[in-house]
Write a protein that holds these residues in place. Structure first.
Motif: not given
Length: 174
Positions: A129-130, A142-148, A152-159, A167-174
């Motif tokens: 969940e983004l 910035l709109p969610v999700p933040a660009p970073a 980071i999460i571009k290869e992972i299925p999201t909603k 709901a998902t920060t760059p730190t959490g995504a990494a």
């Protein structure tokens, strides 16, 4: 609630030789499921930015196990590469604003400590969940999700849109 004791985790995190933080650990319940919520509290505020090299030195100069150091560095590298791409700058010039704060260092290294201690073989997740809405950062709203995060999460299925916050920060995504 996977078996990591609070005092043990704090002792491991103290191996970073980093001051200005404490853990707030409480039992919590979400949607009928009990668990442990750990929040990093910054006990002093930093007014400077760290570069990737600064964070890598903190990790390298610590007394943490080699596997923990390696995973911590890999997570920070993932964030740094995303930030460099988003801002169009070399990785050495990336400033860690929010991510360089003590709480993010403790978050990332703490996750690596637990991952290593639990001897994790594989990680399986449902759709990530983004969130939605806007997020305030050093570069403005910035709109969610933040660009970073998106990088980071571009290869992972999201909603998205399940909640109206990040709901998902760059730190959490990494």
């Amino acid at each position: 609630d996977l078996g990591i004791e609070e005092s043990w985790l704090e002792n491991e995190l103290n191996k970073l030789n980093l001051k200005g933080w404490k853990l707030d650990v409480i039992k919590d319940q979400r949607h009928g499921i009990k668990g442990t919520k750990v929040t990093v509290i910054q006990t002093r505020h930093e007014h400077f930015h760290r570069h990737l090299n600064d964070i890598m030195k903190i990790i390298e100069n610590s007394d943490l196990e080699g596997n923990v150091k390696d995973l911590s560095r890999a997570i920070f590298m993932k964030v740094a590469l995303a930030e460099a791409k988003v801002h169009g700058i070399p990785i050495e010039q990336v400033h860690f604003h929010e991510v360089g704060a003590i709480d993010s260092i403790i978050d990332i290294v703490g996750a690596a400590i637990c991952f290593n201690a639990l001897k994790v073989d594989e990680v399986h997740v449902s759709l990530v969940e983004l969130g939605g809405g806007m997020v305030k950062c050093d570069h403005g709203n910035l709109p969610v999700p933040a660009p970073a995060t998106a990088e980071i999460i571009k290869e992972i299925p999201t909603k998205r849109g399940g909640v109206d916050f990040e709901a998902t920060t760059p730190t959490g995504a990494a």
